[in-house]
Design a protein around this motif. Structure first.
Motif, PDB file in Angstrom:
ATOM      1  N   LEU A  30      29.202  28.675  51.842  1.00 49.36           N
ATOM      2  CA  LEU A  30      30.462  29.019  51.166  1.00 49.36           C
ATOM      3  C   LEU A  30      31.425  27.836  51.208  1.00 49.36           C
ATOM      4  O   LEU A  30      32.356  27.807  52.002  1.00 49.36           O
ATOM      5  N   GLY A  31      31.199  26.864  50.347  1.00 47.97           N
ATOM      6  CA  GLY A  31      32.037  25.670  50.352  1.00 47.97           C
ATOM      7  C   GLY A  31      32.848  25.453  49.084  1.00 47.97           C
ATOM      8  O   GLY A  31      33.635  24.515  48.999  1.00 47.97           O
ATOM      9  N   GLN A  32      32.674  26.343  48.074  1.00 47.11           N
ATOM     10  CA  GLN A  32      33.299  26.109  46.767  1.00 47.11           C
ATOM     11  C   GLN A  32      34.822  26.156  46.807  1.00 47.11           C
ATOM     12  O   GLN A  32      35.489  25.558  45.961  1.00 47.11           O
ATOM     13  N   PHE A 166      44.100  42.350  49.479  1.00 46.05           N
ATOM     14  CA  PHE A 166      42.753  41.991  49.025  1.00 46.05           C
ATOM     15  C   PHE A 166      42.195  43.067  48.084  1.00 46.05           C
ATOM     16  O   PHE A 166      41.630  42.763  47.031  1.00 46.05           O
ATOM     17  N   LYS A 167      42.360  44.332  48.448  1.00 41.19           N
ATOM     18  CA  LYS A 167      41.828  45.430  47.635  1.00 41.19           C
ATOM     19  C   LYS A 167      42.511  45.484  46.270  1.00 41.19           C
ATOM     20  O   LYS A 167      41.855  45.719  45.239  1.00 41.19           O
ATOM     21  N   SER A 168      43.806  45.223  46.262  1.00 41.65           N
ATOM     22  CA  SER A 168      44.557  45.211  45.013  1.00 41.65           C
ATOM     23  C   SER A 168      44.096  44.063  44.110  1.00 41.65           C
ATOM     24  O   SER A 168      43.912  44.236  42.897  1.00 41.65           O
ATOM     25  N   ILE A 169      43.899  42.891  44.696  1.00 37.99           N
ATOM     26  CA  ILE A 169      43.430  41.715  43.932  1.00 37.99           C
ATOM     27  C   ILE A 169      42.040  41.992  43.359  1.00 37.99           C
ATOM     28  O   ILE A 169      41.750  41.664  42.199  1.00 37.99           O
ATOM     29  N   ASN A 173      40.968  42.086  39.348  1.00 36.75           N
ATOM     30  CA  ASN A 173      40.011  41.103  38.834  1.00 36.75           C
ATOM     31  C   ASN A 173      38.595  41.664  38.667  1.00 36.75           C
ATOM     32  O   ASN A 173      37.646  40.893  38.472  1.00 36.75           O
ATOM     33  N   ASN A 174      38.480  42.992  38.720  1.00 39.04           N
ATOM     34  CA  ASN A 174      37.173  43.650  38.553  1.00 39.04           C
ATOM     35  C   ASN A 174      36.099  43.110  39.499  1.00 39.04           C
ATOM     36  O   ASN A 174      34.950  42.874  39.100  1.00 39.04           O
ATOM     37  N   ILE A 175      36.501  42.887  40.755  1.00 37.74           N
ATOM     38  CA  ILE A 175      35.576  42.408  41.775  1.00 37.74           C
ATOM     39  C   ILE A 175      35.157  43.591  42.640  1.00 37.74           C
ATOM     40  O   ILE A 175      36.001  44.354  43.110  1.00 37.74           O
ATOM     41  N   THR A 176      33.855  43.745  42.836  1.00 40.06           N
ATOM     42  CA  THR A 176      33.370  44.787  43.746  1.00 40.06           C
ATOM     43  C   THR A 176      33.644  44.347  45.179  1.00 40.06           C
ATOM     44  O   THR A 176      33.113  43.332  45.642  1.00 40.06           O
ATOM     45  N   MET A 259      34.829  35.469  45.891  1.00 40.63           N
ATOM     46  CA  MET A 259      35.527  35.259  47.157  1.00 40.63           C
ATOM     47  C   MET A 259      36.649  34.233  47.000  1.00 40.63           C
ATOM     48  O   MET A 259      37.743  34.389  47.544  1.00 40.63           O
ATOM     49  N   VAL A 260      36.378  33.178  46.228  1.00 40.83           N
ATOM     50  CA  VAL A 260      37.388  32.152  45.972  1.00 40.83           C
ATOM     51  C   VAL A 260      38.606  32.772  45.284  1.00 40.83           C
ATOM     52  O   VAL A 260      39.747  32.497  45.649  1.00 40.83           O
ATOM     53  N   THR A 261      38.366  33.630  44.305  1.00 41.25           N
ATOM     54  CA  THR A 261      39.457  34.328  43.616  1.00 41.25           C
ATOM     55  C   THR A 261      40.279  35.149  44.600  1.00 41.25           C
ATOM     56  O   THR A 261      41.520  35.094  44.596  1.00 41.25           O
ATOM     57  N   LEU A 262      39.603  35.914  45.444  1.00 43.07           N
ATOM     58  CA  LEU A 262      40.312  36.724  46.439  1.00 43.07           C
ATOM     59  C   LEU A 262      41.201  35.869  47.331  1.00 43.07           C
ATOM     60  O   LEU A 262      42.381  36.181  47.542  1.00 43.07           O
ATOM     61  N   PHE A 263      40.634  34.791  47.884  1.00 43.70           N
ATOM     62  CA  PHE A 263      41.384  33.951  48.826  1.00 43.70           C
ATOM     63  C   PHE A 263      42.563  33.260  48.130  1.00 43.70           C
ATOM     64  O   PHE A 263      43.672  33.234  48.662  1.00 43.70           O
ATOM     65  N   LYS A 264      42.312  32.716  46.946  1.00 48.79           N
ATOM     66  CA  LYS A 264      43.386  32.018  46.221  1.00 48.79           C
ATOM     67  C   LYS A 264      44.549  32.948  45.886  1.00 48.79           C
ATOM     68  O   LYS A 264      45.712  32.635  46.120  1.00 48.79           O
ATOM     69  N   GLU A 265      44.200  34.110  45.334  1.00 45.62           N
ATOM     70  CA  GLU A 265      45.243  35.059  44.927  1.00 45.62           C
ATOM     71  C   GLU A 265      45.988  35.609  46.146  1.00 45.62           C
ATOM     72  O   GLU A 265      47.193  35.849  46.086  1.00 45.62           O
ATOM     73  N   LEU A 266      45.261  35.812  47.221  1.00 41.04           N
ATOM     74  CA  LEU A 266      45.922  36.310  48.427  1.00 41.04           C
ATOM     75  C   LEU A 266      46.915  35.289  48.971  1.00 41.04           C
ATOM     76  O   LEU A 266      48.050  35.638  49.337  1.00 41.04           O
TER      77      LEU A 266
END
Length: 270
Positions: A30-32, A166-169, A173-176, A259-266
């Motif tokens: 997980l380095g992206q 995290f759950k809201s993000i 973003n339609n992430i499971t 995961m990147v989307t979650l972390f960035k948005e959070l």
């Protein structure tokens, strides 16, 4: 340890690691997320005084300081594990360093196997609680009370506010994003069929070989903590196939953009 921590922190401050707000630990494959960081400074672990050195081939072994989503962050690109021969104090030493540098929040990622068969590989799981099966504690050493409360409360180790965000993000973003219990084992061998059955019985939804020690120490230091597992394989004891590490790494890379989307948005919300 206090002397070592001071030496390490002084070295990193001289290198320009100034007042990070958020610490991030990136797990196997997980380095992206690094591609999203505006890097200010980076230092290889083997150049940092008193730091362990990553020995796993798919862990990069760099401490990175920069900006992400408008916040100063310090990122561990590659982490340490008991199975590499380190002690639990070695494994968690970087968390103590990041806290002394100034972080108030720690975000952790890992690759894990799905024990809950309603969860599928390539999906994410928000860790809502954990089980420590690593055989000891990173707080079990003489003098720990000089660094924080010896009898650290673990009734709610993961921050409710961050988990709700995290759950809201994920929804936006339609992430499971499943929620579940992560169990940490020593490794490096994978589990037997009987072990997977046992882990399911005791309440685990996913299994891995990391994360719990860092979470314990982060709570010891009163940091806000959250963690996300990338589910890289399905651990069905009735249909178990031999492990393929390349496939696990490929699955981690496939799931990582979510995961990147979650972390960035959070981080924007912190």
């Amino acid at each position: 340890m206090l002397k070592f921590i001071t030496e390490t922190v002084d070295f990193l401050k001289e290198k320009g690691f100034e007042n990070p707000e958020v610490g991030i630990i990136l797990g196997t494959g997980l380095g992206q997320l690094i591609n999203e960081v505006d890097i200010i400074k980076e230092v290889s672990y083997n150049h940092i005084p008193n730091f362990p050195t990553a020995t796993v081939e798919f862990h990069k072994g760099k401490l990175i300081f920069g900006e992400l989503a408008g916040k100063k962050v310090v990122v561990m690109q590659g982490r340490f594990h008991l199975y590499e021969g380190y002690t639990l104090q070695d494994v968690t030493y970087p968390v103590r360093i990041m806290e002394k540098l100034g972080i108030h929040t720690l975000l952790v990622s890992n690759a894990a196997g799905a024990i809950n068969l309603n969860f599928k590989k390539g999906e994410l799981m928000l860790i809502e609680d954990h089980i420590n099966l690593q055989g000891s504690s990173p707080l079990a050493f003489k003098g720990v009370e000089l660094l924080g409360e010896r009898f650290t409360d673990m009734s709610a180790p993961y921050n409710d506010t961050i988990n709700s965000t995290f759950k809201s993000i994920a929804k936006t973003n339609n992430i499971t994003l499943h929620e579940g219990v992560y169990v940490s084992v020593v490794g490096p061998q994978l589990e037997t069929r009987a072990e997977y059955r046992m882990l399911k019985i005791i309440g685990a939804d996913a299994v891995g070989m990391s994360t719990v020690p860092e979470i314990i120490v982060a709570n010891h230091l009163n940091l806000k903590v959250a963690a996300v597992s990338v589910l890289t394989d399905e651990c069905d004891p009735d249909n178990l196939e031999p492990v393929n590490i390349e496939e696990i790494i490929a699955m981690a890379a496939k799931a990582e953009p979510d995961m990147v989307t979650l972390f960035k948005e959070l981080i924007k919300t912190l």
